[in-house]
Design a protein around this motif. Structure first.
Motif, PDB file in Angstrom:
ATOM      1  N   HIS A  26      -8.940  13.622 -10.257  1.00 25.80           N
ATOM      2  CA  HIS A  26     -10.337  13.245 -10.236  1.00 25.80           C
ATOM      3  C   HIS A  26     -11.075  14.228 -11.148  1.00 25.80           C
ATOM      4  O   HIS A  26     -10.848  15.447 -11.070  1.00 25.80           O
ATOM      5  CB  HIS A  26     -10.905  13.332  -8.823  1.00 25.80           C
TER       6      HIS A  26
ATOM      7  N   GLN B 295       0.829  -1.197   0.000  1.00 25.91           N
ATOM      8  CA  GLN B 295       0.000   0.000   0.000  1.00 25.91           C
ATOM      9  C   GLN B 295       0.866   1.250   0.000  1.00 25.91           C
ATOM     10  O   GLN B 295       1.909   1.309   0.650  1.00 25.91           O
ATOM     11  CB  GLN B 295      -0.936  -0.004   1.211  1.00 25.91           C
TER      12      GLN B 295
ATOM     13  N   THR C 279      -4.397   2.808 -18.361  1.00 24.73           N
ATOM     14  CA  THR C 279      -5.281   3.011 -17.223  1.00 24.73           C
ATOM     15  C   THR C 279      -6.654   2.420 -17.525  1.00 24.73           C
ATOM     16  O   THR C 279      -7.287   2.787 -18.525  1.00 24.73           O
ATOM     17  CB  THR C 279      -5.421   4.499 -16.895  1.00 24.73           C
TER      18      THR C 279
ATOM     19  N   PHE D  39      -4.790   9.426  -4.662  1.00 25.48           N
ATOM     20  CA  PHE D  39      -4.824   8.033  -5.075  1.00 25.48           C
ATOM     21  C   PHE D  39      -4.251   7.134  -3.981  1.00 25.48           C
ATOM     22  O   PHE D  39      -3.033   7.143  -3.735  1.00 25.48           O
ATOM     23  CB  PHE D  39      -4.037   7.839  -6.383  1.00 25.48           C
TER      24      PHE D  39
ATOM     25  N   ASP E 157      -0.438  -0.465 -10.476  1.00 23.13           N
ATOM     26  CA  ASP E 157      -0.975   0.345  -9.380  1.00 23.13           C
ATOM     27  C   ASP E 157      -2.498   0.209  -9.391  1.00 23.13           C
ATOM     28  O   ASP E 157      -3.147   0.541 -10.391  1.00 23.13           O
ATOM     29  CB  ASP E 157      -0.607   1.820  -9.540  1.00 23.13           C
ATOM     30  N   HIS E 158      -3.041  -0.258  -8.277  1.00 19.45           N
ATOM     31  CA  HIS E 158      -4.490  -0.428  -8.134  1.00 19.45           C
ATOM     32  C   HIS E 158      -4.990   0.637  -7.167  1.00 19.45           C
ATOM     33  O   HIS E 158      -4.747   0.568  -5.960  1.00 19.45           O
ATOM     34  CB  HIS E 158      -4.788  -1.835  -7.599  1.00 19.45           C
ATOM     35  N   THR E 159      -5.680   1.642  -7.692  1.00 19.07           N
ATOM     36  CA  THR E 159      -6.266   2.698  -6.862  1.00 19.07           C
ATOM     37  C   THR E 159      -7.641   2.280  -6.375  1.00 19.07           C
ATOM     38  O   THR E 159      -8.498   1.889  -7.173  1.00 19.07           O
ATOM     39  CB  THR E 159      -6.392   4.004  -7.668  1.00 19.07           C
ATOM     40  N   GLY E 160      -7.851   2.364  -5.048  1.00 19.27           N
ATOM     41  CA  GLY E 160      -9.154   2.088  -4.466  1.00 19.27           C
ATOM     42  C   GLY E 160      -9.478   0.604  -4.341  1.00 19.27           C
ATOM     43  O   GLY E 160      -8.576  -0.229  -4.348  1.00 19.27           O
TER      44      GLY E 160
ATOM     45  N   SER F  40       0.100  -1.859  -4.773  1.00 19.17           N
ATOM     46  CA  SER F  40       0.987  -2.147  -5.897  1.00 19.17           C
ATOM     47  C   SER F  40       1.780  -3.427  -5.655  1.00 19.17           C
ATOM     48  O   SER F  40       2.624  -3.476  -4.770  1.00 19.17           O
ATOM     49  CB  SER F  40       1.950  -0.977  -6.115  1.00 19.17           C
TER      50      SER F  40
ATOM     51  N   VAL G 161      -3.246   3.613  -3.189  1.00 14.40           N
ATOM     52  CA  VAL G 161      -2.833   2.606  -4.170  1.00 14.40           C
ATOM     53  C   VAL G 161      -2.320   1.341  -3.494  1.00 14.40           C
ATOM     54  O   VAL G 161      -1.651   1.403  -2.459  1.00 14.40           O
ATOM     55  CB  VAL G 161      -1.738   3.202  -5.089  1.00 14.40           C
TER      56      VAL G 161
ATOM     57  N   GLN H 154       0.642   5.862  -1.171  1.00 15.34           N
ATOM     58  CA  GLN H 154      -0.143   7.013  -1.598  1.00 15.34           C
ATOM     59  C   GLN H 154       0.533   7.624  -2.813  1.00 15.34           C
ATOM     60  O   GLN H 154       1.749   7.858  -2.810  1.00 15.34           O
ATOM     61  CB  GLN H 154      -0.241   8.053  -0.481  1.00 15.34           C
TER      62      GLN H 154
ATOM     63  N   GLU I  25     -12.156   3.663  -8.498  1.00 13.91           N
ATOM     64  CA  GLU I  25     -11.331   2.466  -8.592  1.00 13.91           C
ATOM     65  C   GLU I  25     -10.784   2.356 -10.009  1.00 13.91           C
ATOM     66  O   GLU I  25     -11.523   2.444 -10.981  1.00 13.91           O
ATOM     67  CB  GLU I  25     -12.115   1.200  -8.252  1.00 13.91           C
TER      68      GLU I  25
END
Length: 287
Positions: A108, A13, A69, A20, A41-44, A24, A22, A15, A120
């Motif tokens: 965003h 984990q 993305t 975001f 990188d997986h956001t959310g 990873s 994240v 930031q 996400e």
């Protein structure tokens, strides 16, 4: 015959920027075994609180690779100094070629930020061959409706072909080397046999759900599975409704030199990339 399973990797984990949160699993010990893929990188999923000032990642440079993305929830706005800008939402894919270099900003999306909601997305970094590292920047905005779908599990599951060719279906993304990216959803209890070229590096990233690999090895939400090169087959059983990405590609067997947002072949090229950025050759934003 099924592919050997090298490793199942948990994400770390972190930031990224202001907006975001994240997880990873890459880069890590298996970075060479998943070439041309360099980072996941997986956001959310994260809750975005309503605001008139969208959060995100401030302008930052890239050279020598591509970002891909995939948005699952929420909306993301993008702009870069090559003159490209856009907004992507659920099901959309943004494929950006940094090439010779640019500055890139992700936030965003304005209206989404005003209303708030769940965000996400997955961002991949993808290497390109030496001969293409200084190509002109390019931006491919792949809307959800342009990504072909292969039905599975008696029509209940889906395979979205983002790039490459699978099951006779070609994805819309243009790539510099052979790359197959599949965005797959399968219902609980379904079984799926994937067949990918034995010469490709192959990984599976579990966005959400639970998979039993080859009938005996589990993989859960936010885990990355790295496979070997000894066979084409991957046998999957789904213990709950599951969304996952298949990342497959022909390895780029060239030297790799990386420093932050630059991916080149030699340290000298990294030094040049840093100098070019500091000298303003990757552009600037007016505001």
């Amino acid at each position: 015959m099924n592919r050997r399973i090298f490793q199942v990797i948990d994400g770390v984990q972190k930031q990224v920027g202001e907006g975001f949160a994240v997880t990873s699993p890459m880069p890590g010990s298996r970075i060479r075994q998943l070439s041309p893929f360099l980072l996941i990188d997986h956001t959310g999923p994260m809750q975005v609180q309503p605001t008139d000032k969208p959060l995100g990642a401030d302008p930052h440079p890239h050279r020598g690779f591509e970002t891909v993305t995939v948005v699952y929830q929420g909306y993301l706005a993008h702009r870069d100094t090559a003159g490209y800008s856009g907004k992507i939402g659920p099901g959309d894919v943004q494929w950006m070629t940094a090439g010779a270099g640019l500055l890139h900003e992700e936030r965003h999306e304005k209206e989404f930020a005003k209303q708030g909601g769940v965000l996400e997305l997955i961002q991949l970094w993808v290497n390109v061959p030496r001969k293409d590292k200084m190509a002109p920047p390019r931006y491919q905005e792949l809307r959800s409706g342009s990504i072909p779908i292969i039905p599975t599990a008696e029509g209940k599951g889906t395979i979205r072909v983002v790039s490459g060719n699978y099951g006779g279906v070609a994805g819309p993304a243009e790539t510099f080397s052979p790359i197959t990216i599949l965005d797959i959803w399968q219902p609980k209890g379904a079984k799926l046999q994937l067949d990918l070229p034995a010469t490709y590096n192959v990984g599976i990233y579990v966005v959400k759900g639970s998979i039993l690999l080859h009938g005996n090895r589990p993989a859960q939400t936010k885990q990355l599975v790295v496979f070997g090169w000894d066979a084409e087959g991957i046998e999957l059983t789904f213990e709950e409704d599951t969304t996952f990405l298949v990342l497959a590609g022909e390895p780029i067997e060239e030297p790799l030199a990386t420093y932050g947002p630059f991916v080149m072949n030699t340290n000298q090229e990294l030094v040049q990339a840093i100098a070019d950025y500091e000298n303003g050759q990757m552009g600037s934003f007016a505001d």
